[in-house]
Design a protein around this motif. Structure first.
Motif, short mmCIF file in Angstrom:
data_model
loop_
_atom_site.label_atom_id
_atom_site.label_comp_id
_atom_site.label_asym_id
_atom_site.label_seq_id
_atom_site.Cartn_x
_atom_site.Cartn_y
_atom_site.Cartn_z
N ALA A 12 0.83 -1.21 0.00
CA ALA A 12 0.00 0.00 0.00
C ALA A 12 0.86 1.26 0.00
CB ALA A 12 -0.92 -0.01 1.22
N GLY A 13 2.01 1.18 0.64
CA GLY A 13 2.90 2.33 0.70
C GLY A 13 3.76 2.47 -0.54
N TYR A 14 3.98 1.35 -1.25
CA TYR A 14 4.80 1.36 -2.47
C TYR A 14 4.01 0.64 -3.57
CZ TYR A 14 8.67 2.55 0.66
OH TYR A 14 9.48 3.17 1.59
N PRO A 15 2.98 1.30 -4.10
CA PRO A 15 2.10 0.63 -5.08
C PRO A 15 2.83 0.22 -6.36
CG PRO A 15 1.66 3.00 -4.96
CD PRO A 15 2.56 2.67 -3.82
N GLN A 16 3.98 0.81 -6.63
CA GLN A 16 4.72 0.46 -7.84
C GLN A 16 5.48 -0.85 -7.71
OE1 GLN A 16 5.75 2.51 -5.59
NE2 GLN A 16 7.93 2.22 -5.25
N ALA A 17 5.61 -1.37 -6.48
CA ALA A 17 6.39 -2.58 -6.24
C ALA A 17 5.58 -3.83 -6.57
CB ALA A 17 6.86 -2.63 -4.80
N GLN A 18 6.21 -4.78 -7.25
CA GLN A 18 5.59 -6.07 -7.54
C GLN A 18 6.18 -7.11 -6.59
OE1 GLN A 18 3.08 -6.99 -9.66
NE2 GLN A 18 3.27 -8.99 -8.66
N ILE A 19 5.37 -7.61 -5.67
CA ILE A 19 5.84 -8.54 -4.65
C ILE A 19 5.11 -9.87 -4.82
CG2 ILE A 19 6.15 -8.95 -2.17
CD1 ILE A 19 5.91 -5.93 -1.74
N ASP A 20 5.86 -10.93 -5.10
CA ASP A 20 5.30 -12.27 -5.26
C ASP A 20 5.58 -13.09 -4.01
OD1 ASP A 20 4.56 -11.67 -7.94
OD2 ASP A 20 6.62 -12.06 -8.57
#
Length: 379
Positions: free
Chosen positions: A242-250
């Motif tokens: 939510a704080g880093y919406p650009q991050a893709q975390i799998d």
């Protein structure tokens, strides 16, 4: 007359000279009394004289000249520490403390030379006196520095604690702005930005509080509750996302993930690792949580340049930052406490954290026992 005898015979005048010099370098506009200026000088000179009379072998002399033979419980050390505490309380700077000892050394030797013509027999006295002065100065500087660090740590802890209330008000206000049917797109975007910034500030404040707590000698508190660590990691991923919406975390969960954990601490650990990966890495981030026998393994992997080899030995030290590309430096890089807090949280659970960094990717791996209480008593 030996130098030790001279010091004891002229103690009052030497202490007076000490106080006169100290009065010139004390706090400007804040006059100190003669008693405050002389403080521990009499004690130090008396113990230096006694130290000079103590038999000393050649091996001991050599070790002492290298600072290897200082007795932490000795009279000279004790007097030096008292003097350092006094000067810090009186507002002296470290350079002022060093200047005092430089003036004391010169004054004693000059006045002794005027009363006792130099001779080969007395040369050893000069050596012994210099050794004692150097030891006293070293011990005093060490104590002064330790006290300064403790004061800074307490200040940081108080500051971080007091910042929590206004930060909570900011976060609650942002939540209020997002409620209602009349929320415009621009208002929603502004409130969301405030929420994200508040969450990042909260993580930094929490890390700072934990850092000061451990620096001041307190153990990192944990409250163990039986729960699924996979869920805790998913919560952390959602919060950071939510704080880093650009991050893709799998995320990958595998095996039995039940155990005894402090939920808030595990979320803090995982959040710090994810933010570190976002700030210092590139591309997608892979989170893996697997349960094996008595342990559970958490890993966070990110692409990007390798961590320099020279940075690895101190990577988990406080106030240390890993290398970031120029576009990721500055305030976004944090205050260098995230990985240190991760290490302390892992240790508080009876586990440990490791890192492997290659040209392709960097992976932080945390190993935690399912039952920290049992791990603590296992040989």
């Amino acid at each position: 007359m030996s130098l030790a005898d001279f010091i004891e015979a002229n103690l009052d005048s030497l202490v007076a000279d000490w106080a006169e010099f100290a009065s010139q370098i004390g706090l400007e506009g804040t006059p100190l009394t003669d008693r405050e200026l002389q403080d521990s000088a009499r004690m130090m000179l008396t113990r230096i004289a006694a130290d000079m009379r103590t038999p000393q072998s050649e091996a001991a002399r050599k070790a002492k000249s290298r600072g290897e033979d200082a007795d932490p419980d000795g009279g000279v050390t004790d007097a030096a520490q008292i003097h350092a505490d006094d000067r810090l309380a009186q507002g002296f700077k470290l350079n002022d403390l060093v200047a005092e000892f430089r003036a004391l050394r010169a004054t004693v030797l000059r006045r002794w030379g005027e009363q006792s013509p130099p001779s080969a027999a007395l040369f050893d006295d000069v050596i012994r006196f210099n050794e004692s002065i150097d030891q006293t100065l070293s011990d005093s500087i060490r104590q002064y520095s330790m006290q300064v660090e403790a004061i800074r740590d307490r200040f940081a802890g108080v500051l971080a604690h007091d910042l929590r209330s206004p930060l909570g008000a900011i976060a609650n206000s942002a939540e209020f702005l997002l409620q209602g049917d009349d929320v415009t797109a621009s208002r929603m975007k502004a409130a969301a930005n405030v929420q994200r910034s508040s969450a990042r500030m909260k993580r930094m404040i929490d890390d700072l509080l934990d850092y000061t707590r451990t620096r001041l000698g307190d153990a990192l508190p944990v409250t163990l509750v039986s729960q699924d660590i996979g869920r805790l990691c998913l919560y952390a991923v959602d919060e950071v996302g939510a704080g880093y919406p650009q991050a893709q975390i799998d995320v990958s969960l595998e095996g039995d993930l039940a155990g005894e954990w402090d939920g808030d601490r595990i979320s803090q650990l995982m959040g710090n690792l994810l933010v570190n990966a976002i700030q210092h890495g590139s591309g997608d981030i892979a989170v893996s949580v697997s349960g094996l026998d008595q342990d559970v393994h958490l890993s966070v992997r990110n692409a990007g340049g390798p961590i320099p080899k020279e940075a690895l030995p101190t990577l988990f030290d406080p106030l240390t930052r890993t290398y970031s590309s120029p576009d990721k430096r500055g305030t976004a890089a944090g205050i260098g406490l995230g990985l240190y807090i991760c290490k302390r949280i892992a240790q508080a659970h009876g586990g440990h954290i490791d890192v492997a960094s290659t040209a392709d990717a960097t992976t932080f791996k945390v190993t935690l026992p399912r039952s920290p209480k049992a791990a603590a008593v296992t040989p």
